[in-house]
Design a protein around this motif. Structure first.
Motif, PDB file in Angstrom:
ATOM      1  N   ASP A 439       0.815  -1.203   0.000  1.00 69.29           N
ATOM      2  CA  ASP A 439       0.000   0.000   0.000  1.00 69.29           C
ATOM      3  C   ASP A 439       0.853   1.259   0.000  1.00 69.29           C
ATOM      4  N   LEU A 440       2.144   1.100   0.276  1.00 70.29           N
ATOM      5  CA  LEU A 440       3.031   2.251   0.376  1.00 70.29           C
ATOM      6  C   LEU A 440       2.954   3.084  -0.900  1.00 70.29           C
ATOM      7  N   ILE A 441       2.788   4.382  -0.736  1.00 72.69           N
ATOM      8  CA  ILE A 441       2.729   5.310  -1.863  1.00 72.69           C
ATOM      9  C   ILE A 441       4.113   5.907  -2.063  1.00 72.69           C
ATOM     10  N   ILE A 442       4.609   5.836  -3.279  1.00 68.80           N
ATOM     11  CA  ILE A 442       5.930   6.412  -3.584  1.00 68.80           C
ATOM     12  C   ILE A 442       5.710   7.592  -4.515  1.00 68.80           C
ATOM     13  N   ARG A 443       5.810   8.783  -3.973  1.00 71.10           N
ATOM     14  CA  ARG A 443       5.555  10.019  -4.725  1.00 71.10           C
ATOM     15  C   ARG A 443       6.893  10.680  -5.028  1.00 71.10           C
ATOM     16  N   GLY A 444       7.304  10.580  -6.282  1.00 67.98           N
ATOM     17  CA  GLY A 444       8.570  11.204  -6.658  1.00 67.98           C
ATOM     18  C   GLY A 444       9.742  10.701  -5.831  1.00 67.98           C
ATOM     19  N   GLY A 445       9.726   9.428  -5.452  1.00 73.35           N
ATOM     20  CA  GLY A 445      10.819   8.852  -4.672  1.00 73.35           C
ATOM     21  C   GLY A 445      10.654   8.979  -3.177  1.00 73.35           C
ATOM     22  N   GLN A 446       9.612   9.662  -2.711  1.00 76.14           N
ATOM     23  CA  GLN A 446       9.370   9.806  -1.274  1.00 76.14           C
ATOM     24  C   GLN A 446       8.263   8.842  -0.836  1.00 76.14           C
ATOM     25  N   ASN A 447       8.537   8.099   0.218  1.00 80.04           N
ATOM     26  CA  ASN A 447       7.591   7.099   0.707  1.00 80.04           C
ATOM     27  C   ASN A 447       6.541   7.719   1.623  1.00 80.04           C
ATOM     28  N   ILE A 448       5.282   7.332   1.397  1.00 75.84           N
ATOM     29  CA  ILE A 448       4.161   7.825   2.202  1.00 75.84           C
ATOM     30  C   ILE A 448       3.366   6.625   2.694  1.00 75.84           C
ATOM     31  N   ALA A 449       3.203   6.520   4.006  1.00 76.75           N
ATOM     32  CA  ALA A 449       2.416   5.437   4.601  1.00 76.75           C
ATOM     33  C   ALA A 449       0.956   5.875   4.688  1.00 76.75           C
ATOM     34  N   PRO A 450       0.057   5.227   3.942  1.00 76.48           N
ATOM     35  CA  PRO A 450      -1.351   5.650   3.956  1.00 76.48           C
ATOM     36  C   PRO A 450      -1.964   5.700   5.352  1.00 76.48           C
ATOM     37  N   SER A 451      -1.594   4.759   6.227  1.00 71.84           N
ATOM     38  CA  SER A 451      -2.222   4.713   7.553  1.00 71.84           C
ATOM     39  C   SER A 451      -1.964   5.989   8.354  1.00 71.84           C
ATOM     40  N   GLU A 452      -0.801   6.596   8.143  1.00 73.97           N
ATOM     41  CA  GLU A 452      -0.497   7.836   8.866  1.00 73.97           C
ATOM     42  C   GLU A 452      -1.488   8.928   8.487  1.00 73.97           C
ATOM     43  N   ILE A 453      -1.727   9.086   7.183  1.00 71.89           N
ATOM     44  CA  ILE A 453      -2.647  10.134   6.723  1.00 71.89           C
ATOM     45  C   ILE A 453      -4.084   9.774   7.098  1.00 71.89           C
ATOM     46  N   GLU A 454      -4.414   8.499   7.019  1.00 72.27           N
ATOM     47  CA  GLU A 454      -5.772   8.061   7.410  1.00 72.27           C
ATOM     48  C   GLU A 454      -6.060   8.399   8.863  1.00 72.27           C
ATOM     49  N   ASN A 455      -5.081   8.214   9.734  1.00 73.70           N
ATOM     50  CA  ASN A 455      -5.287   8.534  11.149  1.00 73.70           C
ATOM     51  C   ASN A 455      -5.555  10.017  11.356  1.00 73.70           C
ATOM     52  N   TYR A 456      -4.838  10.849  10.614  1.00 70.20           N
ATOM     53  CA  TYR A 456      -5.093  12.289  10.704  1.00 70.20           C
ATOM     54  C   TYR A 456      -6.494  12.623  10.175  1.00 70.20           C
ATOM     55  N   LEU A 457      -6.865  12.023   9.040  1.00 67.96           N
ATOM     56  CA  LEU A 457      -8.169  12.319   8.458  1.00 67.96           C
ATOM     57  C   LEU A 457      -9.309  11.914   9.389  1.00 67.96           C
ATOM     58  N   LEU A 458      -9.137  10.812  10.077  1.00 65.06           N
ATOM     59  CA  LEU A 458     -10.197  10.339  10.978  1.00 65.06           C
ATOM     60  C   LEU A 458     -10.382  11.262  12.183  1.00 65.06           C
ATOM     61  N   ALA A 459      -9.406  12.103  12.439  1.00 63.89           N
ATOM     62  CA  ALA A 459      -9.543  13.080  13.524  1.00 63.89           C
ATOM     63  C   ALA A 459     -10.292  14.334  13.075  1.00 63.89           C
ATOM     64  N   HIS A 460     -10.539  14.473  11.761  1.00 64.45           N
ATOM     65  CA  HIS A 460     -11.277  15.644  11.246  1.00 64.45           C
ATOM     66  C   HIS A 460     -12.754  15.502  11.602  1.00 64.45           C
ATOM     67  N   PRO A 461     -13.381  16.539  12.102  1.00 67.78           N
ATOM     68  CA  PRO A 461     -14.774  16.428  12.557  1.00 67.78           C
ATOM     69  C   PRO A 461     -15.783  16.070  11.477  1.00 67.78           C
ATOM     70  N   LYS A 462     -15.439  16.262  10.207  1.00 66.44           N
ATOM     71  CA  LYS A 462     -16.373  15.958   9.120  1.00 66.44           C
ATOM     72  C   LYS A 462     -16.131  14.577   8.492  1.00 66.44           C
ATOM     73  N   VAL A 463     -15.152  13.834   9.006  1.00 66.72           N
ATOM     74  CA  VAL A 463     -14.776  12.550   8.396  1.00 66.72           C
ATOM     75  C   VAL A 463     -15.155  11.394   9.312  1.00 66.72           C
ATOM     76  N   LYS A 464     -15.931  10.460   8.761  1.00 67.71           N
ATOM     77  CA  LYS A 464     -16.329   9.253   9.502  1.00 67.71           C
ATOM     78  C   LYS A 464     -15.399   8.088   9.195  1.00 67.71           C
ATOM     79  N   GLN A 465     -15.084   7.872   7.919  1.00 68.98           N
ATOM     80  CA  GLN A 465     -14.168   6.824   7.485  1.00 68.98           C
ATOM     81  C   GLN A 465     -13.243   7.403   6.426  1.00 68.98           C
ATOM     82  N   ALA A 466     -12.039   6.823   6.333  1.00 74.99           N
ATOM     83  CA  ALA A 466     -11.081   7.332   5.352  1.00 74.99           C
ATOM     84  C   ALA A 466     -10.204   6.206   4.837  1.00 74.99           C
ATOM     85  N   ALA A 467      -9.852   6.313   3.573  1.00 74.72           N
ATOM     86  CA  ALA A 467      -8.896   5.382   2.960  1.00 74.72           C
ATOM     87  C   ALA A 467      -8.019   6.191   2.010  1.00 74.72           C
ATOM     88  N   VAL A 468      -6.725   6.034   2.146  1.00 76.25           N
ATOM     89  CA  VAL A 468      -5.762   6.786   1.335  1.00 76.25           C
ATOM     90  C   VAL A 468      -5.062   5.815   0.392  1.00 76.25           C
TER      91      VAL A 468
END
Length: 546
Positions: A439-468
């Protein structure tokens, strides 16, 4: 088949001689409780209460009935049932009959059930006649026409339609007067023999079937007992319909203690509250999505949840903000667990861990489980470095059922299983899981872990579920796309999401560059999002945009 696929006889003798594995099987514990505390309640589902003594009669009779039906030792019995008293009882009855029990999700339909029944050559299947407006009996009758090995269709309830047997009648008929109980005693599985099969879930292909000995599963249960300090006065509740995962303590810790278990047949937040209040549940086993629904429910404070000591979250990443909010609103301590159906290792947080450990890590290995993190070259990584998780230990699966080749491919010669998850050890010796390797996203050679961003999104008051996910890009290779299910009537817009993430002071290259708002996310199971479908969806949309 009773011999574990990938364990040599010397491994088994070593586990037994050192006391790592017990000689008592699951059914031995149930029978011991029937002798010691016969009138105490073993299991309840809100409709029926079954005492340990009643459970012994029930399981003895059903075991003899299965033998009478012509099942040979090591034949497979598929169990497609919601949470109910019959589910744990059938596991015990199968063990006594020397039959392999294979519980499968109640959500499987014709295609998946055909594969499960055909691959395992199941001789019997147990289903409800109907459940939540789906005709399980009709589905299996239709499948039976091209499954000649499937001899017996058993339906839960007093009355069975033509072509099926009634499970209630099997349990009430005095089989001990028709079939010698010696047959059951001779065929009964030992703790060190394979007696359980669990179906894996995956985003592609058909499931594999992981085999387990009762000794391995009971060791897992013992890990919870020792670390959580569980005793015979605890009440363990299965709020999730999972056959293993969140409910390992229910199936494999409670019988060792003689503790009561409570099963929730269908999850709704208020139904869970009612069960906890009525049964005075002390350990509630569930998945993060269920915990989130309970935390968000407006009537949570109307119920007495003070009996809950622990909320055990398993099956999907647990957002740190959800764990914190659950403790504030519901009480009790939220504990996080890492697991995989085809692995079986024991990794979870402890009630004695500080909040930062319980909220942001999955804790440490227990019960003899070993975990190592390796880089692409297969070499161990240092503290704070990200590597792929590999695990082994005496609580683990002994291989894939009827697939020695897949077993050999999956496990290394010295017993390590690559788990496909990326993680790092923190300075305190706890595991921090950062996402799936693929699931690891490689953007221009930089690694992004989807779960990290999903955890932040789930803390947003307008977000119930999230998948990155990563969406294809001709310049960067991939860019970040976020799918969200809104919490209320007003969905978030991308600029709100970006502003929120900026406030968290994370690197901008991790920000979503596209936001897709949807009513629901495609699920593989009750806990896993099917990201493959999301990738296909965004790929089509990008093509249409062009």
């Amino acid at each position: 088949m009773a011999s574990p696929t990938r364990l040599a006889e010397e491994n088994i003798r070593d586990y037994l001689s050192r006391g790592i594995w017990q000689t008592m099987s699951l059914s031995d514990y149930w029978d011991r409780n029937a002798s010691r505390i016969p009138q105490a309640i073993a299991v309840t589902d809100g409709k029926r209460n079954i005492s340990w003594a009643e459970a012994k009669v029930w399981t003895d009779r059903v075991a003899l009935a299965l033998i009478h039906l012509g099942l040979d030792r090591d034949d497979v019995v598929v169990l497609q049932l919601p949470n109910s008293v019959e589910l744990p009882l059938l596991r015990v009855a199968c063990e006594k009959a020397g039959a392999l029990s294979l519980p499968v999700p109640r959500t499987l339909r014709q295609s998946e059930m055909r594969y499960c029944l055909r691959y395992t050559e199941a001789k019997a299947v147990v289903v409800p006649r109907r459940y939540r407006d789906f005709d399980h009996f009709g589905m299996v009758r239709e499948l039976q026409t091209d499954l000649p090995h499937l001899r017996s269709l058993v339906v839960v309830g007093e009355e069975a339609p033509l072509g099926a047997l009634s499970l209630d009648e099997m349990a009430s008929d005095p089989w001990e007067k028709k079939v010698s109980p010696l047959l059951s005693r001779e065929r009964r599985y030992k703790a060190s023999e394979v007696s359980l099969i669990n179906a894996t879930t995956g985003s592609t292909g058909l499931p594999k079937f992981s085999e387990y000995t009762a000794a391995a599963r009971l060791l897992y249960g013992r890990g919870y007992i020792d670390v959580f300090g569980l005793g015979d006065t605890d009440v363990l509740a299965a709020l999730s319909p999972a056959a293993a995962g969140p409910n390992i303590p229910v199936y494999f810790a409670a019988p060792q203690l003689g503790a009561k278990t409570a099963l929730l047949s269908y999850f709704e937040a208020e139904a869970a509250f009612e069960l906890i209040q009525r049964e005075k549940v002390t350990l509630a086993c569930l998945v993060p999505a269920q915990l989130a629904l309970m935390v968000a429910h407006p009537h949570a404070r109307r119920y007495d949840l003070s009996s809950v000591r622990f909320w055990l979250s398993v099956g999907a990443p647990l957002p740190s903000n959800l764990a914190r909010e659950a403790e504030e609103k519901l009480g009790g301590i939220v504990l996080n667990c890492y697991g995989a159906v085809d692995w079986g290792g024991v990794v979870f947080t402890s009630p004695f861990d500080p909040p930062e450990v319980r909220y942001f890590t999955v804790g440490r290995p227990h019960a003899g489980t070993e975990v190592r993190l390796v880089n692409e070259a297969g070499n161990p990584v240092g503290v704070g470095e990200i590597g792929e998780m590999q695990g082994r230990g005496p609580a683990c699966s002994s291989g894939y059922y009827k697939d020695s080749e897949a077993t050999s491919r999956a496990w290394t010669r010295d017993g390590w299983l690559p788990l496909g998850d990326l993680a790092q050890w923190n300075s305190g010796g706890n595991l921090v899981v950062v996402g799936r390797k693929h699931d690891l996203i490689i953007r221009g050679g930089q690694n992004i872990a989807p779960s990290e961003i999903e955890n932040y999104l789930l803390a947003h008051p307008k977000v119930k579920q999230a998948a990155v996910i990563g969406m294809p890009d001709p310049v960067y290779g991939e860019r970040v796309c976020a799918y969200v299910v809104p919490r209320g009537d007003e969905p978030p817009i991308l600029e709100e999401i970006l502003s929120f993430l900026r406030s968290k002071k994370i690197a901008p290259y991790k920000f979503p560059e596209r936001l897709e708002v949807t009513d629901s996310l495609p699920m593989i199971s009750d806990t896993k999002v099917n990201k493959r479908i999301l990738v296909e969806d965004i790929t089509v949309k990008l093509t249409q945009d062009v």
